[in-house]
Design an enzyme around this catalytic site. Structure first.
Site, PDB file in Angstrom:
ATOM      1  CD  GLU A 303      -3.299   0.110   1.967  1.00 36.92           C
ATOM      2  OE1 GLU A 303      -4.502  -0.653   1.695  1.00 36.92           O
ATOM      3  OE2 GLU A 303      -3.387   0.987   3.101  1.00 36.92           O
ATOM      4  CG  HIS A 332       8.080 -29.180   1.618  1.00 37.52           C
ATOM      5  ND1 HIS A 332       9.529 -30.494   0.539  1.00 37.52           N
ATOM      6  CD2 HIS A 332       8.508 -28.915   2.557  1.00 37.52           C
ATOM      7  CE1 HIS A 332       9.907 -30.442   2.072  1.00 37.52           C
ATOM      8  NE2 HIS A 332      10.112 -29.595   2.889  1.00 37.52           N
ATOM      9  CE  LYS A 446     -10.820   2.656   2.271  1.00 36.81           C
ATOM     10  NZ  LYS A 446     -10.689   3.402   3.696  1.00 36.81           N
TER      11      LYS A 446
HETATM   12  O1  PA5 Z   1      -2.856   1.722   5.947  1.00 37.84           O
HETATM   13  C1  PA5 Z   1      -4.182   2.333   6.273  1.00 37.84           C
HETATM   14  O2  PA5 Z   1      -3.935   3.531   5.675  1.00 37.84           O
HETATM   15  C2  PA5 Z   1      -4.986   1.124   5.599  1.00 37.84           C
HETATM   16  O3  PA5 Z   1      -4.905   0.351   5.455  1.00 37.84           O
HETATM   17  C3  PA5 Z   1      -6.153   1.550   7.015  1.00 37.84           C
HETATM   18  O4  PA5 Z   1      -5.794   1.251   8.024  1.00 37.84           O
HETATM   19  C4  PA5 Z   1      -7.194   0.678   6.137  1.00 37.84           C
HETATM   20  O5  PA5 Z   1      -7.911   1.006   5.162  1.00 37.84           O
HETATM   21  C5  PA5 Z   1      -8.525   0.459   7.553  1.00 37.84           C
HETATM   22  O6  PA5 Z   1      -8.535   2.765   7.561  1.00 37.84           O
HETATM   23  P1  PA5 Z   1      -9.167   2.786   8.775  1.00 37.84           P
HETATM   24  O7  PA5 Z   1      -8.413   2.432  10.408  1.00 37.84           O
HETATM   25  O8  PA5 Z   1      -9.331   4.038   8.374  1.00 37.84           O
HETATM   26  O9  PA5 Z   1     -10.754   1.991   9.383  1.00 37.84           O
END
Ligand code: PA5
Length: 477
Positions: A303, A332, A446
């Site tokens: 990410e 394996h 989203k």
């Molecule tokens: O790293 C990030 O920002 C995302 O992966 C969030 O952790 C994830 O989308 C969850 O978001 P939130 O903590 O706002 O619910």
């Protein structure tokens, strides 16, 4: 003095970062790098370092301060954890992505591998669950086995608006009201932003205990904030040692010299590898206790670094696909591909210096040569030999790999590992000249979900979705 405050113990527990198998002396000049390659990066490294420092000064990397500036929060967490342990039998995290992967990774690393199945007197806290999906079967089945009257739900969301987490929260909220009635608020803890989002408003209205995720700490960099610390403390993990380990590593990673700064060295070599088309980053722990660390790292790396545009807005389409593997299990399954498939990977082994428990292989079947040699050895000797053997096999077939060794898996070394990989990721983002702290590619999905489920304000998105090309029957068989 606690052990994590003693310089000698700290040195014994310092992570060892071995990048020999990234170098041409070991994997050959076609694949490997030389010191000249690294030295030729000096200007880029210096620029990236200055950017890191500037971002730190501007408060854009406050996750780096977490190991140093949370004394009051830690006191609050420890107090809350102690009180919960007197009556709570199940602690359930409701969260997803950065709000779930860290708590799960740390719990698995530092507690018994069958923690939930231990009798209460052998556990260091309540049973621990992480609900990081909205699979109705999974949610239903968890709610089926726990008694809400003896459960605390920790809803974690930085944005306070993530659909999955909010949906789980709404289900649990209703359930608690129905099953418990008035005192339901003591069964909910909210961990979220101080102001932004719906969760903080609801928590304040309802009188839930709240913990704040500080500004400048994004989801995937939040494990050392209350996001991870509360769950860890509730389950009896020493969070002060965890933070001390992270602080120890942070200090090591402050200078610009890559030969002294392991996070920068890892980032530099990954960057060089990426530039040569190594588009896959495998993390392969040789211990089940770090299995979920590979999941946590996968999110952090994917990410943060998978981006369409650089900081100038130019399309770059960069990133390295993280792959999770487990030693020896995946020897394996995947190692055949790693040694003989395309030259497109960098493998990071997580090795362990000393396993916390041991199993002896007995001397039986001594007349059968093919297995008799195992007798008299220990499982830690076997798994360590297999890790070294796989590392060797990869080197021999000229495949790039690192080994990060944790002298032992404990709170101090796990804290170091978290801080090391977070700094490495941020630094690699600087080398790539991208924003490692946003996730615009996740937003589209989203928003489309909001539109499909009728959230007000998403009517245009809904219209866009409805106008999408109609699927052809001929392509469905
Ligand atoms: O790293 C990030 O920002 C995302 O992966 C969030 O952790 C994830 O989308 C969850 O978001 P939130 O903590 O706002 O619910």
């Amino acid at each position: 003095m606690m052990r994590y405050q003693q310089p000698q113990w700290q040195d014994e527990m310092k992570l060892i970062i071995d990048f020999n198998n990234m170098m041409e002396e070991f994997v050959g000049s076609e694949e490997g790098f030389s010191k000249e390659h690294i030295d030729a990066m000096a200007v880029k490294i210096s620029q990236a370092h200055q950017n890191m420092v500037a971002k730190g000064t501007r408060g854009e990397m406050d996750w780096r301060k977490l190991p140093f500036e949370q004394a009051e929060v830690v006191r609050d967490i420890l107090g809350t954890a102690q009180e919960l342990r007197t009556w709570c039998e199940n602690f359930v995290v409701l969260g997803i992505g950065g709000s779930a992967l860290g708590p799960l990774a740390v719990q698995t690393a530092l507690n018994h591998l069958h923690y939930n199945e231990l009798p209460a007197e052998k556990r260091r806290g309540p049973r621990f669950y992480v609900l990081d999906n909205v699979d109705p079967e999974r949610v239903h089945d968890l709610l089926d086995i726990i008694d809400p009257a003896k459960t605390v739900f920790n809803v974690i969301s930085k944005s306070g608006s993530t659909s999955e987490t909010m949906a789980q929260f709404m289900i649990v909220y209703k359930l608690l009201q129905e099953k418990i009635g008035h005192p339901y608020a003591k069964h909910m803890i909210a961990t979220t932003d101080a102001e932004k989002g719906n969760l903080i408003k609801i928590a304040q209205q309802e009188g839930f205990k709240t913990f704040i995720i500080p500004r400048g700490v994004g989801g995937r960099f939040s494990e050392l904030s209350p996001v991870g610390l509360l769950a860890a403390a509730v389950c009896g993990i020493d969070i002060q040692e965890l933070l001390a380990g992270a602080a120890f590593m942070d200090k090591i990673c402050q200078g610009e010299d890559v030969y002294q700064n392991p996070a920068y060295m890892l980032g530099t070599l990954q960057y060089l590898a990426l530039r040569r088309g190594k588009n896959i980053s495998v993390m392969m722990p040789y211990t089940d206790s770090l299995k979920y660390f590979a999941d946590w790292y996968a999110q952090l790396w994917a990410e943060s670094l998978g981006k369409r545009t650089d900081l100038t807005g130019e399309e770059v389409f960069v990133g390295q696909t993280p792959v999770k593997a487990l030693g020896t299990t995946d020897q394996h399954s995947q190692v055949q591909l790693y040694t003989e498939g395309p030259f497109d990977k960098v493998v990071t082994f997580l090795a362990v210096g000393r396993y916390r428990k041991e199993c002896n292989i007995p001397k039986v079947f001594e007349q059968i040569q093919g297995i008799a040699f195992l007798g008299g050895h220990t499982l830690s000797e076997l798994i360590t030999a297999e890790q070294m053997a796989t590392e060797y096999a990869l080197m021999k077939s000229q495949r790039l790999n690192f080994t990060i060794t944790l002298p032992e898996v404990n709170s101090f070394t796990v804290g170091q590992l978290i801080q090391l990989l977070e700094i490495e990721t941020a630094f690699t983002g600087e080398l790539l000249k991208i924003n490692a702290f946003d996730q615009p590619g996740v937003e589209e999905g989203k928003n489309a979900t909001y539109a499909l489920l009728g959230r007000p304000g998403y009517e245009d998105k809904k219209a866009e979705l409805e106008a999408r090309p109609v699927k052809k029957k001929e392509f469905i068989i």
